[in-house]
Design an enzyme around this catalytic site. Structure first.
Site, PDB file in Angstrom:
ATOM      1  N   GLY A  10      -1.393   0.553  -4.898  1.00 47.03           N
ATOM      2  CA  GLY A  10      -1.220   0.773  -3.453  1.00 47.03           C
ATOM      3  C   GLY A  10      -1.307  -0.536  -2.685  1.00 47.03           C
ATOM      4  O   GLY A  10      -1.988  -0.632  -1.666  1.00 47.03           O
ATOM      5  N   GLY A  14      -2.190  -1.770   4.149  1.00 44.04           N
ATOM      6  CA  GLY A  14      -3.627  -1.727   4.367  1.00 44.04           C
ATOM      7  C   GLY A  14      -4.414  -2.735   3.540  1.00 44.04           C
ATOM      8  O   GLY A  14      -4.023  -3.902   3.396  1.00 44.04           O
ATOM      9  N   ILE A  15      -5.521  -2.254   2.974  1.00 44.98           N
ATOM     10  CA  ILE A  15      -6.435  -3.138   2.234  1.00 44.98           C
ATOM     11  C   ILE A  15      -5.750  -3.693   0.981  1.00 44.98           C
ATOM     12  O   ILE A  15      -5.926  -4.865   0.635  1.00 44.98           O
ATOM     13  CB  ILE A  15      -7.723  -2.363   1.836  1.00 44.98           C
ATOM     14  N   GLY A  16      -4.952  -2.840   0.320  1.00 46.88           N
ATOM     15  CA  GLY A  16      -4.265  -3.274  -0.899  1.00 46.88           C
ATOM     16  C   GLY A  16      -3.329  -4.437  -0.629  1.00 46.88           C
ATOM     17  O   GLY A  16      -3.277  -5.417  -1.387  1.00 46.88           O
ATOM     18  N   SER A 141     -15.700   5.261  -0.761  1.00 37.00           N
ATOM     19  CA  SER A 141     -15.732   5.492   0.691  1.00 37.00           C
ATOM     20  C   SER A 141     -17.105   5.991   1.114  1.00 37.00           C
ATOM     21  O   SER A 141     -17.770   6.714   0.357  1.00 37.00           O
ATOM     22  CB  SER A 141     -14.676   6.531   1.063  1.00 37.00           C
ATOM     23  N   TYR A 175     -10.932  15.002  -0.262  1.00 38.86           N
ATOM     24  CA  TYR A 175     -11.053  13.536  -0.285  1.00 38.86           C
ATOM     25  C   TYR A 175     -12.518  13.140  -0.510  1.00 38.86           C
ATOM     26  O   TYR A 175     -12.825  12.289  -1.348  1.00 38.86           O
ATOM     27  CB  TYR A 175     -10.520  12.968   1.034  1.00 38.86           C
TER      28      TYR A 175
HETATM   29  N1  LIG Z   1      -9.110   2.816   5.862  1.00 37.14           N
HETATM   30  C1  LIG Z   1     -10.331   3.288   5.785  1.00 37.14           C
HETATM   31  O1  LIG Z   1     -10.993   3.503   6.824  1.00 37.14           O
HETATM   32  C2  LIG Z   1     -10.977   3.547   4.458  1.00 37.14           C
HETATM   33  C3  LIG Z   1     -12.302   3.989   4.440  1.00 37.14           C
HETATM   34  C4  LIG Z   1     -12.904   4.247   3.230  1.00 37.14           C
HETATM   35  C5  LIG Z   1     -12.198   4.063   2.055  1.00 37.14           C
HETATM   36  N2  LIG Z   1     -10.921   3.635   2.105  1.00 37.14           N
HETATM   37  C6  LIG Z   1     -10.201   3.472   0.843  1.00 37.14           C
HETATM   38  O2  LIG Z   1      -9.559   2.220   0.803  1.00 37.14           O
HETATM   39  C7  LIG Z   1      -8.399   2.296  -0.027  1.00 37.14           C
HETATM   40  C8  LIG Z   1      -7.201   1.708   0.711  1.00 37.14           C
HETATM   41  O3  LIG Z   1      -6.991   2.443   1.885  1.00 37.14           O
HETATM   42  P1  LIG Z   1      -6.199   1.862   3.157  1.00 37.14           P
HETATM   43  O4  LIG Z   1      -7.055   2.093   4.326  1.00 37.14           O
HETATM   44  O5  LIG Z   1      -5.718   0.497   2.870  1.00 37.14           O
HETATM   45  O6  LIG Z   1      -5.013   2.921   3.245  1.00 37.14           O
HETATM   46  P2  LIG Z   1      -3.414   2.786   3.299  1.00 37.14           P
HETATM   47  O7  LIG Z   1      -3.008   1.629   4.142  1.00 37.14           O
HETATM   48  O8  LIG Z   1      -2.907   4.130   3.674  1.00 37.14           O
HETATM   49  O9  LIG Z   1      -3.063   2.472   1.804  1.00 37.14           O
HETATM   50  C9  LIG Z   1      -3.089   3.436   0.811  1.00 37.14           C
HETATM   51  C10 LIG Z   1      -2.149   2.933  -0.256  1.00 37.14           C
HETATM   52  O10 LIG Z   1      -2.208   3.843  -1.355  1.00 37.14           O
HETATM   53  C11 LIG Z   1      -0.870   4.085  -1.732  1.00 37.14           C
HETATM   54  N3  LIG Z   1      -0.731   5.341  -2.436  1.00 37.14           N
HETATM   55  C12 LIG Z   1      -1.021   6.587  -2.013  1.00 37.14           C
HETATM   56  N4  LIG Z   1      -0.701   7.475  -2.962  1.00 37.14           N
HETATM   57  C13 LIG Z   1      -0.201   6.760  -3.998  1.00 37.14           C
HETATM   58  C14 LIG Z   1       0.301   7.108  -5.269  1.00 37.14           C
HETATM   59  N5  LIG Z   1       0.379   8.382  -5.667  1.00 37.14           N
HETATM   60  N6  LIG Z   1       0.717   6.122  -6.089  1.00 37.14           N
HETATM   61  C15 LIG Z   1       0.666   4.832  -5.713  1.00 37.14           C
HETATM   62  N7  LIG Z   1       0.211   4.438  -4.515  1.00 37.14           N
HETATM   63  C16 LIG Z   1      -0.213   5.408  -3.671  1.00 37.14           C
HETATM   64  C17 LIG Z   1      -0.073   4.086  -0.440  1.00 37.14           C
HETATM   65  O11 LIG Z   1       1.305   3.948  -0.729  1.00 37.14           O
HETATM   66  P3  LIG Z   1       2.451   4.495   0.273  1.00 37.14           P
HETATM   67  O12 LIG Z   1       2.594   3.443   1.326  1.00 37.14           O
HETATM   68  O13 LIG Z   1       3.634   4.641  -0.602  1.00 37.14           O
HETATM   69  O14 LIG Z   1       1.945   5.803   0.838  1.00 37.14           O
HETATM   70  C18 LIG Z   1      -0.690   2.872   0.222  1.00 37.14           C
HETATM   71  O15 LIG Z   1      -0.126   1.699  -0.288  1.00 37.14           O
HETATM   72  C19 LIG Z   1      -8.243   3.771  -0.392  1.00 37.14           C
HETATM   73  O16 LIG Z   1      -8.793   4.005  -1.657  1.00 37.14           O
HETATM   74  C20 LIG Z   1      -9.069   4.480   0.660  1.00 37.14           C
HETATM   75  O17 LIG Z   1      -9.568   5.723   0.195  1.00 37.14           O
HETATM   76  C21 LIG Z   1     -10.282   3.364   3.280  1.00 37.14           C
END
Ligand SMILES: NC(=O)c1ccc[n+]([C@@H]2O[C@H](COP(=O)([O-])OP(=O)(O)OC[C@H]3O[C@@H](n4cnc5c(N)ncnc54)[C@H](OP(=O)(O)O)[C@@H]3O)[C@@H](O)[C@H]2O)c1
Length: 318
Positions: A10, A14-16, A141, A175
């Site tokens: 991912g 975002g973070i990735g 999380s 989740y």
């Molecule tokens: N943001 C927060 O407040 C927060 C808080 C706690 C934990 N986290 C954790 O931090 C991590 C990153 O989150 P983020 O905030 O950066 O969110 P994000 O910007 O929505 O990124 C999520 C990434 O996961 C990818 N993804 C989702 N389903 C997938 C799949 N089946 N196969 C491959 N890639 C997939 C998405 O790809 P697409 O673009 O194709 O959908 C996107 O690149 C996650 O594990 C999340 O649970 C985030």
């Protein structure tokens, strides 16, 4: 530092994405494992150009789908003799969405956030074990704080479409459960992979600002809440830097089976008999994780469910 080979799931947003940029800036080989190549290609090009790093690669991976995980790993095995770092960052958290099954008929949140990382890590075991300092980091999380309430439990009863029209269905709850299950897997995998020298840790993320694109994935009501939260959350780069530190710094070289907090400090299990003040302190702070995560009986259920679901792809001795 010798360039490391890092896989980030991912990594297109975002973070990735911020983590891919950070690793690329530092001169490492970055494998962006993303499900949508068309959407991710401009991101890869942007990172590569910005960092002047030609070793930023883009590979297709849908972490919710076993075939895709297998194909991805086969490709990686053909190209690389070892991998140093795996960051299980991708997650499904489309709050407000209907109950959905993955291609393998597994509830989509559990498939993406738990079984996918389980299978991916196992299939990469041999490549990771050939690194001189292999590290796996799982994105956790602070939503698991709900489990500080002793009444909360992971519900395993609707993971295979047993009740697709369940009126109580909630992505939020799924989740929450999936992130607890992932922490349990982290602890179990840390023990399991010790003989191979593979270190497995988790980071509890307290929040990161969500991009406009990520906001669009969730239902309007939830979107309003997320926009509000964005005002208080740190930018994704903050957590990306933590990923980098935890995966590369000598300081964490020997750590395994640890839940780190947002200051890269070691968290410990919460105490359950500490009284009201302790409960409040624990709920508001970031020093402890719910002791539910240390429940061996539930961990075995998570592990065994993952094993059963992936048995066509991996055989485990124990
Ligand atoms: N943001 C927060 O407040 C927060 C808080 C706690 C934990 N986290 C954790 O931090 C991590 C990153 O989150 P983020 O905030 O950066 O969110 P994000 O910007 O929505 O990124 C999520 C990434 O996961 C990818 N993804 C989702 N389903 C997938 C799949 N089946 N196969 C491959 N890639 C997939 C998405 O790809 P697409 O673009 O194709 O959908 C996107 O690149 C996650 O594990 C999340 O649970 C985030």
């Amino acid at each position: 530092m010798k360039p490391k080979r890092v896989i980030i799931t991912g990594a297109n947003s975002g973070i990735g994405k911020a983590a891919a940029l950070k690793f690329a800036e530092e001169g490492h080989v970055v494998i962006m494992a993303c499900r949508n190549i068309k959407k991710s290609l401009p991101v890869q090009q942007e990172i590569s150009k910005k960092t002047n790093n030609s070793s930023v690669l883009l590979k297709k991976l849908d972490v919710s789908t076993f075939n895709s995980i297998e194909q991805f790993c086969d490709e990686i095995k053909q190209e690389f003799d070892h991998i140093d770092i795996l960051i299980n960052n991708a997650a499904y958290f489309n709050h407000g969405s209907d109950y959905k099954l993955s291609d393998d008929d597994i509830e989509i949140t559990f498939a993406t956030n738990v079984v996918g990382p389980f299978l991916l890590t196992h299939l990469l075991k041999n490549l990771l074990s050939r690194s001189d300092d292999p590290r796996v980091l799982n994105a956790g999380s602070n939503i698991i704080k709900h489990f500080l309430n002793p009444k909360k439990e992971i519900d395993f009863s609707n993971l295979r479409g047993e009740n697709v029209n369940d009126p109580a269905h909630s992505v939020y709850i799924n989740y929450r459960n999936s992130k607890m299950a992932l922490l349990m897997l982290t602890f179990k995998m840390a023990d399991f992979f010790k003989p191979e020298g593979i270190k497995v840790n988790s980071i509890q993320i307290n929040g990161a600002t969500m991009s406009e694109e990520s906001l669009q994935k969730i239902k309007p009501g939830w979107r309003i809440i997320a926009r509000f939260q964005n005002l208080f959350f740190r930018p994704p780069e903050y957590t990306a830097d933590l990923y980098y530190r935890l995966c590369t710094s000598i300081e964490y070289r020997n750590h395994t089976g640890i839940q780190f907090n947002h200051r890269a400090e070691l968290m410990r299990p919460a105490v359950t008999e500490g009284g009201l003040l302790t409960d409040i302190k624990q709920a508001l702070g970031s020093d402890v994780y719910p002791s539910y995560a240390d429940r061996k009986d539930i961990t075995e259920i998570v592990w065994n469910r993952c094993r059963e679901m992936t048995r066509e792809y991996i055989t485990l001795d124990s």
